[in-house]
Structure formats: structure tokens, C-alpha cells
Design a protein around this motif. Sequence first.
Motif, PDB file in Angstrom:
ATOM      1  N   ASN A  34       0.815  -1.203   0.000  1.00 32.97           N
ATOM      2  CA  ASN A  34       0.000   0.000   0.000  1.00 32.97           C
ATOM      3  C   ASN A  34       0.855   1.262   0.000  1.00 32.97           C
ATOM      4  O   ASN A  34       1.824   1.385   0.751  1.00 32.97           O
ATOM      5  N   ALA A  35       0.479   2.210  -0.865  1.00 30.82           N
ATOM      6  CA  ALA A  35       1.172   3.496  -0.929  1.00 30.82           C
ATOM      7  C   ALA A  35       0.186   4.636  -0.733  1.00 30.82           C
ATOM      8  O   ALA A  35       0.255   5.666  -1.391  1.00 30.82           O
ATOM      9  N   ASP A  36      -0.759   4.437   0.177  1.00 32.79           N
ATOM     10  CA  ASP A  36      -1.672   5.494   0.601  1.00 32.79           C
ATOM     11  C   ASP A  36      -1.298   5.840   2.038  1.00 32.79           C
ATOM     12  O   ASP A  36      -1.462   5.030   2.946  1.00 32.79           O
ATOM     13  N   SER A  37      -0.796   7.047   2.239  1.00 35.83           N
ATOM     14  CA  SER A  37      -0.223   7.404   3.536  1.00 35.83           C
ATOM     15  C   SER A  37      -1.229   7.371   4.669  1.00 35.83           C
ATOM     16  O   SER A  37      -0.861   7.167   5.826  1.00 35.83           O
ATOM     17  N   ARG A  38      -2.520   7.568   4.381  1.00 32.10           N
ATOM     18  CA  ARG A  38      -3.511   7.580   5.446  1.00 32.10           C
ATOM     19  C   ARG A  38      -4.082   6.186   5.732  1.00 32.10           C
ATOM     20  O   ARG A  38      -4.555   5.929   6.826  1.00 32.10           O
ATOM     21  N   GLN A  39      -4.002   5.287   4.761  1.00 31.99           N
ATOM     22  CA  GLN A  39      -4.469   3.929   5.014  1.00 31.99           C
ATOM     23  C   GLN A  39      -3.533   3.165   5.943  1.00 31.99           C
ATOM     24  O   GLN A  39      -3.870   2.080   6.420  1.00 31.99           O
ATOM     25  N   LEU A  40      -2.373   3.731   6.228  1.00 29.47           N
ATOM     26  CA  LEU A  40      -1.478   3.113   7.201  1.00 29.47           C
ATOM     27  C   LEU A  40      -2.059   3.151   8.609  1.00 29.47           C
ATOM     28  O   LEU A  40      -1.700   2.332   9.457  1.00 29.47           O
ATOM     29  N   TYR A  41      -2.966   4.094   8.872  1.00 28.85           N
ATOM     30  CA  TYR A  41      -3.486   4.275  10.227  1.00 28.85           C
ATOM     31  C   TYR A  41      -4.670   3.351  10.467  1.00 28.85           C
ATOM     32  O   TYR A  41      -5.635   3.329   9.704  1.00 28.85           O
TER      33      TYR A  41
END
Length: 318
Positions: A34-41
Motif C-alpha cells: 500500500n502506498a496510501d499514507s492515510r491507510q497506514l493508520y
Amino acid sequence: MTSKTLIVVTGPTAVGKTELCLDLAEHFDIPIINADSRQLYHDLKIGTAAPTAEQLRRVRHYFVGTLRLDDYFSASMYEQQVLALLDRLFADSDYALLSGGSMMYIDAVCNGIDDIPTVDDETRQTLKRRLADEGLEALCEELRRLDPEHYALVDLKNPRRVVHALEICLMTGRTYTSFRKMDAGSNEGKRRPFRIVKTGLNRPREELYGRINRRVDQMMDSGLLDEARQLYPHRHLNALNTVGYKEMFAYLDGTWTLDEAVERMKGNTRRYARKQLTWYKKDPAMAWFAPDDKEQIFNYIEHYGTIKADSPVSLEIH
């Protein structure tokens, strides 16, 4: 030439990356990075359109729901962790798949990040006072004068990013942009021990905007307001300085009606999509496709270097 290939799939929000990447991952029998910075949370599920439980069962994902809201994370940390992961993945497969819409994260993996100078205490305190005294809008205007290229890309609603760029400009006398080698299409990036095949997805503007509007409506139907209400006590955290949550918080603050907040969310998401396309436009290595042209996309990836993409979609940024 190395036989290891990193497939990069990107494009504006709501364009249709998810289903294509699930098909790609199953075809090559590989996970999705994944390269979506907010989906890391972990707690930002509805508002970031994070992978569903069914999608996570269907294909293994990395960098989804791994952070707490107050965890610090940066593009540089992401670069290091993804490269370490790729070392392991490439031991078992000739392909790896990186997908998402966070431009800085994708460029960090593909091109690396230059060493940006450490801001001295005097400059940091000066900008902190100026932000309090003059407000964010005044600092945005100064950034526009000093570094118009970065001004066109940065989130102007994010004080931390605006202030940091200004700190670098004022401390060094150079633009913030000049310190970054990660700009798409740069030939100065760090060399990687694998090939990178960049595939960009796009749709006609009105079609994309319609998908964005429908996605926002679906988020609301799925419980975005309740999710935002649960997160409201943490609204000061940088992880929540994000389209979708900001508008819901404004409603909960009593600033807007719910209808106004939803319409603002749609408009801000469309604006973000235009910013993404502005960024991607600079990268000559990006081959563009309509998301539904799966056969052409698969063919391009598997025969990369021997055929050229037809670039069937335009890069609209109006």
C-alpha cells in the motif's frame, strides 16, 4: 539487467486502482504494498477507503492499518521499510506490486529522498511565531513567491508542511523543491536494484468527478460521520488533517451544516485529484491507461521494454 520488477499502479483518488491491483496481485501471485499514507493508520477505515476485510482476505496487503493515530511516520521511513520488504519479496518472486495515490510515498520508493537540511532552532521558532501572528494564509502567499513549484503541490491547509517548506527556503536561500530528488521524472534519483514499471490510471474528467462524488456518498452511507465522531477527540493529530475527516469535524464543530460538509468534502477531493494529476504529469516514465483496459495493462507490464503504451487516456488537470 535485473529480472526483478516493481509494478507501480497509481492515479487520482477514486479512479479505480483497487480492483485492478487485486487482479494483478492474483495474476502474479504477489501481495499488494500500500502506498496510501492515510491507510497506514488503523482507525482510518471509512474516510480513507481502506481495503475491506474481504479484500484483505483475497490478497495479502502490507502497510495497511499498521499505525496508531499518534505514531510518527514519514516518506523517508516508508522508503526504508518498503525497500527492506522488497528484498524479502524478490527472494520468492520476480514481481512486486506497489499501489496507491500518495505521490511522495511512491516517489520515495522509486527515486529516493534527498537529504533536506535540518532546520535550526532560530528559524523554527521564528516561523512558529509568524504562523501564530500572521496566520497560515500569509505564509502560503510567501511560499507562493519563494517556491511556486512546491506551492502548486503542497497541501495549503496543512500548516506543518507549509511551514517546513518555508523554513527551508528562508534558512538556505534556496527553494524547498531544489532539495528534493524525488520529483517525478527526475534523473537524479537513487538507483534501485530492480526495474520499475509505472502504470498510471485516469478517466475522463467528468467521469472521474462522478466517481469521486459517488464515493463520498458511499462513505457517508457506510458511517463516515460516526467514524469521525469517534475520532473527534483526536482531531488535532496530523493523521486526521485529511480530506473527509476535516469536513466532518467542521460539521461537528458547528461551522457547517452536514450538507455543506459533504459538498466541501466532494470539492476538496476533486481538488486533491487535480493536484495528484499535476504531480504525475511531470513523470515521463508513467504509461497511462484507462482502468478498464486490463488486457492492455497486463500486456504492457509483462512485455515492458519491448512494447510501448498507447496512452489511451488524457491527463486532464483542469
